[in-house]
Design a protein around this motif. Structure first.
Motif, PDB file in Angstrom:
ATOM      1  N   ASN A 150      -3.418   3.036  -2.033  1.00 36.96           N
ATOM      2  CA  ASN A 150      -3.334   2.058  -0.821  1.00 36.96           C
ATOM      3  C   ASN A 150      -4.742   1.794  -0.154  1.00 36.96           C
ATOM      4  O   ASN A 150      -4.909   0.675   0.356  1.00 36.96           O
ATOM      5  N   VAL A 151      -5.667   2.583  -0.461  1.00 35.59           N
ATOM      6  CA  VAL A 151      -6.998   2.585   0.059  1.00 35.59           C
ATOM      7  C   VAL A 151      -8.058   2.750  -1.075  1.00 35.59           C
ATOM      8  O   VAL A 151      -7.687   3.962  -1.684  1.00 35.59           O
ATOM      9  N   VAL A 186      -9.065  -0.932   2.677  1.00 30.22           N
ATOM     10  CA  VAL A 186      -7.603  -0.898   2.677  1.00 30.22           C
ATOM     11  C   VAL A 186      -7.130  -1.980   1.757  1.00 30.22           C
ATOM     12  O   VAL A 186      -7.651  -3.294   2.226  1.00 30.22           O
ATOM     13  N   LYS A 193       4.197   6.138   2.875  1.00 32.91           N
ATOM     14  CA  LYS A 193       3.224   5.678   3.716  1.00 32.91           C
ATOM     15  C   LYS A 193       3.704   5.696   5.011  1.00 32.91           C
ATOM     16  O   LYS A 193       3.040   5.961   5.964  1.00 32.91           O
ATOM     17  N   LEU A 196       2.331   8.121   8.198  1.00 35.31           N
ATOM     18  CA  LEU A 196       1.791   7.406   9.316  1.00 35.31           C
ATOM     19  C   LEU A 196       2.461   7.863  10.741  1.00 35.31           C
ATOM     20  O   LEU A 196       1.583   8.036  11.680  1.00 35.31           O
ATOM     21  N   LYS A 225      -2.897   8.964   7.097  1.00 41.90           N
ATOM     22  CA  LYS A 225      -2.873   7.971   6.250  1.00 41.90           C
ATOM     23  C   LYS A 225      -2.928   8.487   4.839  1.00 41.90           C
ATOM     24  O   LYS A 225      -3.662   9.382   4.312  1.00 41.90           O
ATOM     25  N   ILE A 281      -3.492   7.657   1.314  1.00 34.26           N
ATOM     26  CA  ILE A 281      -4.697   6.928   0.744  1.00 34.26           C
ATOM     27  C   ILE A 281      -4.169   6.451  -0.778  1.00 34.26           C
ATOM     28  O   ILE A 281      -4.033   5.434  -1.245  1.00 34.26           O
ATOM     29  N   PHE A 317      -4.675  12.683   1.555  1.00 37.19           N
ATOM     30  CA  PHE A 317      -4.221  12.337   2.959  1.00 37.19           C
ATOM     31  C   PHE A 317      -5.605  12.349   3.908  1.00 37.19           C
ATOM     32  O   PHE A 317      -6.285  13.292   3.961  1.00 37.19           O
ATOM     33  N   TRP A 318      -5.605  11.384   4.495  1.00 34.82           N
ATOM     34  CA  TRP A 318      -6.655  11.156   5.945  1.00 34.82           C
ATOM     35  C   TRP A 318      -6.026  11.277   7.288  1.00 34.82           C
ATOM     36  O   TRP A 318      -4.899  10.555   7.369  1.00 34.82           O
ATOM     37  N   ASP A 319      -6.713  12.135   8.048  1.00 36.62           N
ATOM     38  CA  ASP A 319      -5.927  11.834   9.541  1.00 36.62           C
ATOM     39  C   ASP A 319      -6.303  10.452  10.047  1.00 36.62           C
ATOM     40  O   ASP A 319      -7.602  10.026   9.934  1.00 36.62           O
ATOM     41  N   VAL A 320      -5.422   9.937  10.689  1.00 37.32           N
ATOM     42  CA  VAL A 320      -5.637   8.729  11.092  1.00 37.32           C
ATOM     43  C   VAL A 320      -6.553   8.559  11.987  1.00 37.32           C
ATOM     44  O   VAL A 320      -7.407   7.454  12.053  1.00 37.32           O
ATOM     45  N   ASN A 371     -10.212  10.503   9.921  1.00 38.52           N
ATOM     46  CA  ASN A 371     -10.385  10.334   8.602  1.00 38.52           C
ATOM     47  C   ASN A 371     -10.662  11.636   7.746  1.00 38.52           C
ATOM     48  O   ASN A 371     -11.170  11.645   6.738  1.00 38.52           O
TER      49      ASN A 371
END
Length: 237
Positions: free
Chosen positions: A95-96, A112, A163, A167, A172, A174, A201-204, A207
């Motif tokens: 997705n990113v 993104v 996803k 969220l 996020k 990724i 996985f990144w913290d919204v 990051n």
């Protein structure tokens, strides 16, 4: 149900036979590897996180119309699954931009995409899991055209659900890797695992990376990251 002879040992799991020829027991390890096994280490508690998180997510995905190999969780590290023949295609949904994608195409991490991308690699450690396309997969007879199309459909369905799900947990999604297997009757099912080992996985808000990249890149706080993502999943289910 008890473990019988060991059928397979991979980088993160062992697979055991059972009294039922249609079922196996998967046992998750704390061993960690990166870069096709070049880097090795231990992430304390990883096996518990990956086992329980995978089982929770697979049960959710079953309700979303994605068949899986999950049968029953036996303990913190052991799970009964349907015995499958793994399709030797690793499916990567992005997705990113991150990781090998960013490096391969010379772009920064964090772009993104307008639409998720999908890529396949040949599941072969000796060859370093090389990328391939559908035509290559067909030429090598790794799967049929219909199987590949179904795997793509399932993969995008998994992505859409996960996803949105993550969220809500402030995370996020990724990218991630999936593996599929075939039951004796030819049915394709989602297999392997869905965990911080196989997902980015990144913290919204920050990051902050909550996945295996902390191990790959010697960032520290690896166990804390695994515990944090597991905490969010178990509290937000």
């Amino acid at each position: 149900m008890e473990k019988k002879e060991q059928l397979y040992e991979g980088k993160a799991k062992k697979v055991f036979a059972t009294d039922d020829g249609a079922l196996c027991i998967v046992s998750y390890k704390d061993d960690a590897t990166a870069f096709n096994g070049e880097k090795k280490g231990t992430i304390v508690g990883k096996g518990v996180v990956n086992n329980r998180m995978t089982n929770m997510l697979m049960q959710m995905l079953e309700k979303e119309g994605v068949p899986t190999h999950f049968v029953k969780e036996l303990s913190d590290r052991d799970t009964v699954v349907k015995r499958v023949q793994i399709v030797p295609l690793e499916v990567i949904v992005r997705n990113v931009s991150a990781g090998s994608f960013a490096k391969r195409y010379g772009v920064p991490e964090g772009i993104v995409f307008d639409e998720p991308t999908i890529e396949f690699s040949y599941k072969n450690d000796d060859l370093g899991d090389p990328l391939l396309n559908t035509y290559h997969a067909l030429a090598l007879k790794l799967a049929t055209k219909a199987e590949i199309e179904l795997i793509e459909q399932y993969s995008f369905r998994v992505n859409a659900f996960l996803k949105a799900y993550f969220l809500k947990l402030g995370v996020k999604l990724i990218d991630f890797k999936l593996e599929f297997g075939k039951l004796p009757d030819g049915t394709i099912v989602l297999a392997d695992e869905i965990s911080p080992d196989t997902c980015r996985f990144w913290d919204v808000n920050t990051n902050e990376k909550l996945d295996k990249d902390r191990f790959r890149r010697d960032m520290g706080g690896v166990e804390d990251a695994y515990r944090e993502i597991f905490k969010r999943v178990t509290e937000g289910k």
